[in-house]
Design an enzyme around this catalytic site. Structure first.
Site, PDB file in Angstrom:
ATOM      1  N   ASP A  95       1.002  -1.262  -0.159  1.00  9.96           N
ATOM      2  CA  ASP A  95      -0.420  -0.397  -0.189  1.00  9.96           C
ATOM      3  C   ASP A  95       0.555   1.228  -0.014  1.00  9.96           C
ATOM      4  OD1 ASP A  95      -2.385  -1.167  -0.267  1.00  9.96           O
ATOM      5  OD2 ASP A  95      -2.532  -0.951   2.204  1.00  9.96           O
ATOM      6  N   GLY A  96       2.202   1.095   0.197  1.00  8.47           N
ATOM      7  CA  GLY A  96       2.780   2.320   0.850  1.00  8.47           C
ATOM      8  C   GLY A  96       3.694   2.786  -0.501  1.00  8.47           C
ATOM      9  N   ASN A 122      -7.258   5.559  10.179  1.00 11.15           N
ATOM     10  CA  ASN A 122      -8.918   6.435  10.967  1.00 11.15           C
ATOM     11  C   ASN A 122      -9.069   4.740  11.289  1.00 11.15           C
ATOM     12  OD1 ASN A 122     -10.743   8.346  11.135  1.00 11.15           O
ATOM     13  ND2 ASN A 122     -11.819   6.515   9.378  1.00 11.15           N
ATOM     14  N   GLU A 134      -4.836  10.218   4.799  1.00  9.03           N
ATOM     15  CA  GLU A 134      -5.252  10.952   5.649  1.00  9.03           C
ATOM     16  C   GLU A 134      -4.391  12.149   5.851  1.00  9.03           C
ATOM     17  OE1 GLU A 134      -2.472   8.515   7.311  1.00  9.03           O
ATOM     18  OE2 GLU A 134      -4.285   7.800   7.141  1.00  9.03           O
TER      19      GLU A 134
END
Length: 253
Positions: free
Chosen positions: A43-44, A157, A114
């Site tokens: 994902d990074g 989150n 985010e």
């Protein structure tokens, strides 16, 4: 249909080995000649690829060579052209963070998941939160606070007990990280068009840093966060495995 592919890979051994095999099998072209980008990593690296191509109209199809891979598809070297042809597209807008620092400078960053404010020292942060110019909470004493997009709502989150937001919903999540005062404040769901401002109270005693998708700005005095509708990221997913399905699945594990 055989689209021209530009492969990108993280520096990890698994991703680099996959890159070698896939390029040998399917070939690769420079980004400016491609019709689709295939990103190999976790994902990074997917976030890195989306930021690196934010001015490009090309869709990005990720294959997981990392760990969680929430934004990625399952890794397979077979039938790649058919998978790309059948893939379903999700379009997401990033957040724009504007941060004023103690030295008088201003930093501007984009964040797909985010924007977070975190205490930068041993004492809790003390923040004033305004939405569209109106003060809504003062003070929030906490380890931090964040604003999340629907795409990022299952990341930091969710770990901070924020809500999971459906993809396509016109809302943002405002979530506190380990709030001390008020103890029972559970955050808020805001319209996507909202402008959220954090003012740092007692900044010398309680320094605060801001982060956008892992890129940090230290000693901030205030931070504004808003959705950036002028930038759209096109992400491709295998049928039945898009962000909407993944968001639902996360809530039943």
């Amino acid at each position: 249909m055989r689209r021209k592919i530009a492969f990108m890979a993280s520096h990890g051994e698994v991703a680099q080995a996959a890159l070698t095999r896939l390029v040998a099998r399917y070939g690769t072209v420079p980004e400016d000649e491609a019709e689709v980008i295939v990103a190999l990593g976790g994902d990074g690296f997917m976030l890195h690829t989306l930021h690196a191509t934010e001015t490009s109209p090309l869709p990005v199809y990720g294959m997981n060579c990392g760990t969680v891979g929430f934004l990625m598809n399952e890794y397979s070297e077979d039938d790649l052209h058919a998978r790309l042809e059948a893939a379903e597209e999700e379009v997401i807008n990033p957040l724009r963070m504007t941060a004023a620092c103690a030295d008088g400078s201003t930093r501007d960053l984009l964040a797909i998941n985010e924007v977070s404010l975190l205490r930068g020292g041993p004492q809790a942060a003390k923040l004033r939160i305004s939405v569209d110019g109106k003060v809504r909470l003062e003070p929030l004493v906490c380890d931090g606070a964040l604003v999340s997009t629907p795409a990022g709502s299952t990341a930091y989150n969710y770990s901070a007990h924020g809500p999971i937001l459906p993809i396509g919903s016109e809302v943002l999540a405002l979530t506190a990280v380990a709030p001390f005062r008020p103890r029972r404040w559970r955050g808020a769901i805001l319209p996507k068009r909202a402008v959220v401002r954090f003012d740092v109270l007692e900044p010398q005693k309680r320094p605060v840093m801001a982060e956008g998708d892992g890129r940090s700005v230290r000693d901030v005095r205030w931070v504004e966060v808003r959705s950036e509708p002028t930038i759209s990221h096109r992400i491709l997913f295998d049928p039945g495995h898009g962000l909407e399905e993944r968001l639902l699945r996360e809530q039943f594990v």
